[in-house]
Design a protein around this motif. Structure first.
Motif, PDB file in Angstrom:
ATOM      1  N   SER A 127     -24.386 -19.974 -11.491  1.00  0.00           N
ATOM      2  CA  SER A 127     -25.084 -19.015 -10.716  1.00  0.00           C
ATOM      3  C   SER A 127     -26.487 -19.951 -10.133  1.00  0.00           C
ATOM      4  O   SER A 127     -26.973 -19.201  -8.978  1.00  0.00           O
ATOM      5  CB  SER A 127     -25.645 -17.873 -11.678  1.00  0.00           C
ATOM      6  OG  SER A 127     -26.482 -17.154 -11.049  1.00  0.00           O
ATOM      7  N   ALA A 171     -28.808 -11.191  -0.628  1.00  0.00           N
ATOM      8  CA  ALA A 171     -28.556 -11.308  -1.795  1.00  0.00           C
ATOM      9  C   ALA A 171     -27.623 -10.221  -2.540  1.00  0.00           C
ATOM     10  O   ALA A 171     -26.875 -10.531  -3.695  1.00  0.00           O
ATOM     11  CB  ALA A 171     -29.825 -10.821  -2.771  1.00  0.00           C
ATOM     12  N   TYR A 225     -26.070 -16.308   0.121  1.00  0.00           N
ATOM     13  CA  TYR A 225     -27.659 -16.165  -0.178  1.00  0.00           C
ATOM     14  C   TYR A 225     -28.182 -17.473  -0.072  1.00  0.00           C
ATOM     15  O   TYR A 225     -29.471 -17.531   0.236  1.00  0.00           O
ATOM     16  CB  TYR A 225     -27.491 -15.578  -1.520  1.00  0.00           C
ATOM     17  CG  TYR A 225     -28.707 -15.441  -2.244  1.00  0.00           C
ATOM     18  CD1 TYR A 225     -29.632 -14.702  -1.525  1.00  0.00           C
ATOM     19  CD2 TYR A 225     -28.899 -15.979  -3.423  1.00  0.00           C
ATOM     20  CE1 TYR A 225     -31.017 -14.449  -2.270  1.00  0.00           C
ATOM     21  CE2 TYR A 225     -30.243 -15.642  -4.151  1.00  0.00           C
ATOM     22  CZ  TYR A 225     -31.092 -14.919  -3.702  1.00  0.00           C
ATOM     23  OH  TYR A 225     -32.345 -15.025  -4.178  1.00  0.00           O
ATOM     24  N   ALA A 249     -28.004 -12.797 -12.856  1.00  0.00           N
ATOM     25  CA  ALA A 249     -29.187 -12.264 -11.900  1.00  0.00           C
ATOM     26  C   ALA A 249     -30.373 -13.002 -11.726  1.00  0.00           C
ATOM     27  O   ALA A 249     -30.879 -13.629 -10.836  1.00  0.00           O
ATOM     28  CB  ALA A 249     -29.490 -10.884 -11.972  1.00  0.00           C
ATOM     29  N   ARG A 262     -26.509  -6.263  -7.393  1.00  0.00           N
ATOM     30  CA  ARG A 262     -24.903  -6.758  -7.023  1.00  0.00           C
ATOM     31  C   ARG A 262     -24.308  -7.091  -8.345  1.00  0.00           C
ATOM     32  O   ARG A 262     -23.070  -6.606  -8.538  1.00  0.00           O
ATOM     33  CB  ARG A 262     -25.001  -8.167  -6.186  1.00  0.00           C
ATOM     34  CG  ARG A 262     -23.673  -8.798  -6.271  1.00  0.00           C
ATOM     35  CD  ARG A 262     -23.672 -10.062  -5.269  1.00  0.00           C
ATOM     36  NE  ARG A 262     -22.367 -10.517  -5.265  1.00  0.00           N
ATOM     37  CZ  ARG A 262     -22.074 -11.317  -4.093  1.00  0.00           C
ATOM     38  NH1 ARG A 262     -22.600 -11.420  -3.078  1.00  0.00           N
ATOM     39  NH2 ARG A 262     -20.743 -12.046  -4.413  1.00  0.00           N
ATOM     40  N   SER A 270     -35.347 -10.814  -3.725  1.00  0.00           N
ATOM     41  CA  SER A 270     -34.001 -11.551  -4.469  1.00  0.00           C
ATOM     42  C   SER A 270     -33.680 -10.784  -5.896  1.00  0.00           C
ATOM     43  O   SER A 270     -32.563 -10.564  -5.969  1.00  0.00           O
ATOM     44  CB  SER A 270     -34.371 -12.958  -4.738  1.00  0.00           C
ATOM     45  OG  SER A 270     -34.602 -13.677  -3.550  1.00  0.00           O
ATOM     46  N   SER A 314     -29.738 -16.661 -10.628  1.00  0.00           N
ATOM     47  CA  SER A 314     -29.414 -16.878  -9.479  1.00  0.00           C
ATOM     48  C   SER A 314     -30.915 -16.869  -8.567  1.00  0.00           C
ATOM     49  O   SER A 314     -30.928 -17.603  -7.881  1.00  0.00           O
ATOM     50  CB  SER A 314     -28.682 -15.726  -8.946  1.00  0.00           C
ATOM     51  OG  SER A 314     -28.319 -15.801  -7.603  1.00  0.00           O
ATOM     52  N   VAL A 315     -31.515 -15.932  -9.041  1.00  0.00           N
ATOM     53  CA  VAL A 315     -32.853 -16.029  -8.469  1.00  0.00           C
ATOM     54  C   VAL A 315     -33.823 -17.109  -8.739  1.00  0.00           C
ATOM     55  O   VAL A 315     -34.444 -17.745  -7.745  1.00  0.00           O
ATOM     56  CB  VAL A 315     -33.855 -14.802  -9.031  1.00  0.00           C
ATOM     57  CG1 VAL A 315     -35.274 -14.644  -8.562  1.00  0.00           C
ATOM     58  CG2 VAL A 315     -33.101 -13.383  -8.538  1.00  0.00           C
ATOM     59  N   ARG A 332     -30.064  -9.452  -6.073  1.00  0.00           N
ATOM     60  CA  ARG A 332     -29.097 -10.054  -6.891  1.00  0.00           C
ATOM     61  C   ARG A 332     -28.904  -8.842  -8.235  1.00  0.00           C
ATOM     62  O   ARG A 332     -27.691  -8.843  -8.783  1.00  0.00           O
ATOM     63  CB  ARG A 332     -29.794 -11.215  -7.470  1.00  0.00           C
ATOM     64  CG  ARG A 332     -30.036 -12.132  -6.370  1.00  0.00           C
ATOM     65  CD  ARG A 332     -28.698 -13.174  -6.547  1.00  0.00           C
ATOM     66  NE  ARG A 332     -27.613 -12.780  -5.355  1.00  0.00           N
ATOM     67  CZ  ARG A 332     -26.696 -13.552  -4.866  1.00  0.00           C
ATOM     68  NH1 ARG A 332     -26.475 -14.454  -5.670  1.00  0.00           N
ATOM     69  NH2 ARG A 332     -25.830 -13.229  -3.932  1.00  0.00           N
ATOM     70  N   SER A 333     -29.918  -8.260  -8.715  1.00  0.00           N
ATOM     71  CA  SER A 333     -29.541  -7.297  -9.797  1.00  0.00           C
ATOM     72  C   SER A 333     -28.819  -6.208  -9.426  1.00  0.00           C
ATOM     73  O   SER A 333     -27.857  -5.999 -10.138  1.00  0.00           O
ATOM     74  CB  SER A 333     -31.020  -6.709 -10.102  1.00  0.00           C
ATOM     75  OG  SER A 333     -32.007  -7.728 -10.588  1.00  0.00           O
ATOM     76  N   SER A 390     -27.022 -20.556  -5.755  1.00  0.00           N
ATOM     77  CA  SER A 390     -28.140 -20.178  -4.797  1.00  0.00           C
ATOM     78  C   SER A 390     -28.690 -21.573  -3.941  1.00  0.00           C
ATOM     79  O   SER A 390     -29.679 -21.052  -3.185  1.00  0.00           O
ATOM     80  CB  SER A 390     -29.293 -19.509  -5.655  1.00  0.00           C
ATOM     81  OG  SER A 390     -28.864 -18.322  -6.315  1.00  0.00           O
TER      82      SER A 390
END
Length: 203
Positions: free
Chosen positions: A28, A118, A124, A62, A152, A145, A65-66, A149-150, A32
């Motif tokens: 993850s 995102a 992304y 999430a 998704r 983000s 990823s951020v 992301r959250s 990104s």
């Protein structure tokens, strides 16, 4: 495509290993920045094996990823920004006027662009690095983000947590389509709001 498929299969092979959580977090995080394999497949596989922790897996994806996107933002700002001022034989390829306009546009609508990227299958990483290049506010970038992301990954987590194996076919076959539909709806809404504001200012 063959190499990308092999890489995806190799990442998936960790779904039942002791390294599953670390692999999920690394997959993850790097997706990104440069990794071409989205973490969704591994997240789904691990969640189906352990449905009780599906939501926690989604939160992990999430968050990492951020964090990866933050590094991408830094890379874009540190190393991508100077490229905009690159000269060939003393002549700038991109003028200050174009750069300033791009900065202004992204700072005005960048939050929506990042949220859509995102949430949908749009790459992304391109927006993460591009946000840094275009000097997009880091705090706004993180908030956008986190929202995208959250939404998704928690969508996947909640679906598997509540429906388990029964939802597997839907998640695998239709989740991408669903995110595109929602993303398209957001784009239409944003365009509508912009048109409304333009119309109101002319009255």
């Amino acid at each position: 495509m063959g190499l990308q498929h092999d890489l995806a299969q190799w990442i998936l092979s960790f779904s039942e290993s002791p390294w599953a959580l670390i692999t999920l977090a690394l997959s993850s995080f790097t997706e990104s920045i440069f990794n071409p394999i989205p973490p969704d497949a591994l997240l789904i596989a691990m969640s189906l094996i352990d449905t009780q922790n599906a939501i926690w897996f989604a939160i992990l994806v999430a968050a990492t990823s951020v964090l990866g996107a933050l590094l991408g933002h830094f890379i874009g700002k540190k190393f991508g920004r100077p490229i905009l001022y690159f000269k060939i034989r003393g002549t700038r390829l991109i003028s200050d006027k174009v750069i300033d306009k791009a900065d202004a546009l992204f700072n005005k609508y960048g939050v929506w662009a990042v949220i859509i990227a995102a949430f949908t299958p749009i790459p992304y990483k391109v927006f993460a690095i591009g946000s840094g290049v275009l000097n997009f506010d880091r705090k706004a970038f993180v908030i956008a983000s986190l929202i995208g992301r959250s939404c998704r990954f928690l969508l996947i987590g909640f679906l598997i947590f509540f429906y388990g194996e029964r939802i597997n076919e839907f998640v695998e076959n239709y989740l991408g389509i669903l995110t595109w539909i929602i993303g398209a709806g957001l784009i239409i809404l944003i365009i509508g709001l912009i048109c409304y504001r333009v119309f109101m200012t002319k009255i």
